[in-house]
Design an enzyme around this catalytic site. Structure first.
Site, PDB file in Angstrom:
ATOM      1  N   ARG A 306      38.715  21.423  37.909  1.00 19.46           N
ATOM      2  CA  ARG A 306      37.681  22.460  37.685  1.00 19.46           C
ATOM      3  C   ARG A 306      36.587  21.870  36.787  1.00 19.46           C
ATOM      4  NH1 ARG A 306      42.390  26.355  37.648  1.00 19.46           N
ATOM      5  NH2 ARG A 306      41.840  28.031  39.073  1.00 19.46           N
ATOM      6  N   ARG A 342      36.408  19.230  42.357  1.00 19.20           N
ATOM      7  CA  ARG A 342      35.641  20.365  42.895  1.00 19.20           C
ATOM      8  C   ARG A 342      34.269  20.353  42.250  1.00 19.20           C
ATOM      9  NH1 ARG A 342      37.455  26.487  41.965  1.00 19.20           N
ATOM     10  NH2 ARG A 342      36.894  26.047  39.809  1.00 19.20           N
ATOM     11  N   GLU A 441      37.831  30.534  50.080  1.00 19.03           N
ATOM     12  CA  GLU A 441      38.075  31.579  49.079  1.00 19.03           C
ATOM     13  C   GLU A 441      37.194  32.802  49.283  1.00 19.03           C
ATOM     14  OE1 GLU A 441      37.500  29.945  45.152  1.00 19.03           O
ATOM     15  OE2 GLU A 441      35.752  28.794  45.745  1.00 19.03           O
ATOM     16  N   ASN A 464      42.863  32.934  44.356  1.00 26.20           N
ATOM     17  CA  ASN A 464      42.417  33.847  43.281  1.00 26.20           C
ATOM     18  C   ASN A 464      41.189  34.632  43.736  1.00 26.20           C
ATOM     19  OD1 ASN A 464      44.334  32.457  41.867  1.00 26.20           O
ATOM     20  ND2 ASN A 464      42.889  31.207  40.727  1.00 26.20           N
ATOM     21  N   ASP A 465      40.243  33.890  44.315  1.00 28.82           N
ATOM     22  CA  ASP A 465      39.031  34.568  44.781  1.00 28.82           C
ATOM     23  C   ASP A 465      39.233  35.206  46.147  1.00 28.82           C
ATOM     24  OD1 ASP A 465      37.027  34.396  42.788  1.00 28.82           O
ATOM     25  OD2 ASP A 465      37.003  32.238  43.080  1.00 28.82           O
ATOM     26  N   ARG A 475      39.180  40.306  39.897  1.00 32.40           N
ATOM     27  CA  ARG A 475      40.377  39.623  39.390  1.00 32.40           C
ATOM     28  C   ARG A 475      40.521  39.714  37.879  1.00 32.40           C
ATOM     29  NH1 ARG A 475      38.699  33.302  40.675  1.00 32.40           N
ATOM     30  NH2 ARG A 475      39.960  32.670  38.908  1.00 32.40           N
TER      31      ARG A 475
HETATM   32  C1  PEP Z   1      40.644  30.260  43.323  1.00 33.72           C
HETATM   33  O1  PEP Z   1      39.702  31.033  43.451  1.00 33.72           O
HETATM   34  O2  PEP Z   1      41.789  30.496  43.766  1.00 33.72           O
HETATM   35  C2  PEP Z   1      40.479  28.979  42.616  1.00 33.72           C
HETATM   36  C3  PEP Z   1      41.424  28.078  42.598  1.00 33.72           C
HETATM   37  O3  PEP Z   1      39.330  28.783  41.938  1.00 33.72           O
HETATM   38  P1  PEP Z   1      38.990  29.505  40.548  1.00 33.72           P
HETATM   39  O4  PEP Z   1      40.237  30.166  40.024  1.00 33.72           O
HETATM   40  O5  PEP Z   1      38.496  28.417  39.654  1.00 33.72           O
HETATM   41  O6  PEP Z   1      37.932  30.478  40.942  1.00 33.72           O
HETATM   42 MG    MG Z   2      37.695  30.358  43.068  1.00 35.90          MG
END
Ligand code: PEP
Ligand code: MG
Length: 591
Positions: A306, A342, A441, A464-465, A475
């Site tokens: 990240r 990323r 995502e 997550n997104d 979230r």
């Molecule tokens: C996600 O969205 O699952 C992800 C890995 O990226 P981040 O949590 O940094 O948005």
């Molecule tokens: Mg994400």
């Protein structure tokens, strides 16, 4: 009356950092500042405003020093908290208001600052937004520090004077105090207030100290010397535990110790299912200092770097050279394993003080990630060049976050080609075959995964997104957390469609969202056909343990069930049942 004279008493709160500890309670009561009003004579006023400004500078220096220590000892994320303190400290609106107060009321700076800051805290505490309400704690923390300096008092906690292990109990624990906790003496902590997203909770997890928050008035009810057991799995603190309770927890601790032993045994073993299917198990990192943890926890490489965290704690954005150095360090250290870098994912809930991102009504739907980068080609190209250069030194791959359609992918790829052409002219080496992948995502990306798969070398599913955008559930918002369901059939179908599209086009698909680190969901993801799981280093051993005990046939049967089932809770219940049957030891140390 002390709890010592009573029987067992259980206080229930919110579990924010797992683990169990037992010991004597130490209740912290931050001494309240006595801020008296003092009228000033006209000639004193200028000196008083100057004194105020000097105290702000001194406070800023102290915060930067703590931040430096925290970033070194913990990680950039924790240091970020102090970035918020510095921003509040440098807020000209607040400063001007205090100076106006001094001038208008002809009064001392301590009184003026205290009055104005209390108004700010009160306003933040009223806001109908949990995140902002938690920022009131940051504001109080900062206010206390400024007042300490104005009144020339020392930190009332004297945490540095602890000489024996204890469980800290407090109404609240500020992030800067949490940062100073010494694991040798602080076994765990419990607070009256706080939530899962508070910075204090984030720090407890990073320090690996069991913690429970939101216990309401535990600081009032408990006294120094009370004996207690703190359960960071279930969010309880048990004062004067009975022999029976101690026996039950003793059993759990034994189970945990034997689990840790089992996890240590497989540290250097491959992540391969019982019937021989290898699953690449990689780690999510935030900066180059995390490499040691990746290796220590037995991950194969990095599935998600990240990179935005390199930007968050610095006075100015890191230039190409600084980024190259960080990426290269990771790539070289983890060679021959891959390191997936990323590109910048700023925006949403990741704020950076030095890049003036405007406030937005819906930041998660706004100018974030690839959208921001494509609009800032200079900034983006500095990163692309740094990644390309690092690719000459290790097994580097790159991926774009938040791709919603083909245009964004094409535009980003065009910039990569431009950077490659420049590097060729400059005779700077890079990997001509650098693999570029796409994060899936956003639901639109999952739905056109077949088109994207023809133009990418791999997919990494950002669950997550993907969950928040598919289910329209923020979230970070506790109020809608009941809707944020990883086992919602819509999510499972999108993940399946993404993996199938990848395989049909000859590329691989991984998952790097939090679900990849949840042993309960690992068999389901494997059954859906995922090739790589990437998770935070501390959870890697448990994920590997699960992978090594599951059979592909069982995982596939679970995935088939999940793809037919219409109920998120039924799917989850079945995942839990399979996980418990597959790896009972992982669940025996949790109540
Ligand atoms: C996600 O969205 O699952 C992800 C890995 O990226 P981040 O949590 O940094 O948005
Ligand atoms: Mg994400």
């Amino acid at each position: 009356m002390s709890a010592q004279t009573k029987g067992e008493k259980v206080f229930r709160g919110i579990a924010v950092s797992s683990g169990v500890c037992r010991g004597k309670i130490l209740v912290l009561h931050r001494a309240r500042h006595i801020v008296a009003r003092r009228d000033l004579a006209e000639p004193e006023i200028a000196a008083e405003t100057k004194r105020f400004e000097q105290v702000l500078v001194k406070t800023g220096q102290q915060i930067k020093e703590i931040q430096r220590r925290v970033v070194t000892n913990m990680s950039a994320t924790e240091g970020d908290i102090f970035e918020a303190h510095l921003l509040m400290l440098e807020d000209r609106v607040l400063i001007e208001e205090v100076i106006r107060f001094i001038l208008e009321h002809k009064t001392n700076a301590d009184y003026a600052f205290h009055t104005v800051a209390e108004r700010y805290v009160a306003a933040l505490e009223q806001v109908d937004d949990e995140y902002l309400r938690e920022r009131a704690a940051d504001m109080r923390d900062l206010t206390g520090r400024v007042l300490d300096n104005l009144l020339e008092v020392k930190d009332a906690f004297h945490l540095s004077h602890l000489t024996e292990p204890c469980i800290l109990v407090s109404h609240d624990l500020s992030p800067s105090t949490t940062a100073q906790l010494d694991k040798k003496f602080v076994l765990g902590f419990a607070t009256d207030i706080g939530g899962k997203t508070s910075h204090t909770a984030i720090m407890a997890r990073s320090l690996d100290i069991p913690a429970v928050v939101g216990l309401q008035n535990v600081a009032e009810e408990l006294e120094n010397g009370d004996y207690a057991l703190l359960d960071g799995y279930n969010g309880t603190i048990i004062v004067n535990p009975t022999d029976q309770t101690l026996f039950e927890y003793g059993q759990l601790e034994k189970n945990k110790a034997s689990l840790d032993e089992k996890l240590r045994e497989i540290l250097s073993q491959p992540a391969i299912t019982l019937d021989g299917k290898p699953i690449r198990l990689s780690a999510n990192i935030e900066d180059q200092h995390d490499v040691a943890s990746v290796i220590a926890h037995g991950a194969e490489g990095v599935g998600l770097f990240r990179t935005e965290f390199l930007f968050i704690n610095h006075e100015s954005p890191p230039d190409e050279a600084a980024q190259y150095k960080a990426y290269r360090e990771v790539a070289v250290a983890l060679k021959p394993h891959h390191v997936i870098i990323r590109t910048l994912d700023l925006g949403g809930d990741k704020f950076v003080s030095n890049l003036q991102l405007a406030q937005e009504m819906n930041p998660f739907l706004g100018w974030r990630a690839i959208r921001f980068c494509l609009a800032q080609p200079q900034l983006f190209c500095a990163q692309l060049r740094a990644i390309l250069r690092a690719s000459a030194e290790g097994n580097v791959k790159m991926m774009y976050p938040m791709i919603s359609g083909l245009d964004e992918l094409n535009q980003a790829n065009a910039l990569v080609e431009k950077c490659k052409a420049e590097l060729r002219i400059e005779k700077i080496p890079f990997d001509e075959n650098l693999e570029v992948g796409v994060m899936i995502e956003i639901p639109s990306a999952a739905l056109i995964a077949d088109a994207l798969a023809k133009r990418a070398k791999f997919f990494s599913i950002g669950s997550n997104d993907l969950i928040q955008y598919t289910l329209a559930a923020d979230r970070t918002n506790e109020k809608v957390s009941h809707l944020y369901e990883p086992t919602h059939p819509a999510i499972i179908r999108l993940i399946k469609a993404t993996i199938d599209a990848a395989h049909a086009n000859g590329i691989w698909a991984g998952v790097c969202g939090e679900i990849a680190g949840d042993p309960v969901l690992v068999p389901l993801l494997i059954g859906l056909g995922v090739d790589e799981l990437s998770a935070a280093p501390p959870v890697i051993p448990e994920v590997k343990y699960m992978i090594r005990r599951v059979k592909m046939s069982e995982a596939q049967a679970l995935a088939e069930f999940a793809l037919k089932c219409e109920s998120p809770s039924e799917i989850y219940a079945h995942c839990l049942e399979v996980a418990k049957q597959t790896a009972p030891s992982l669940f025996e140390s949790k109540v």
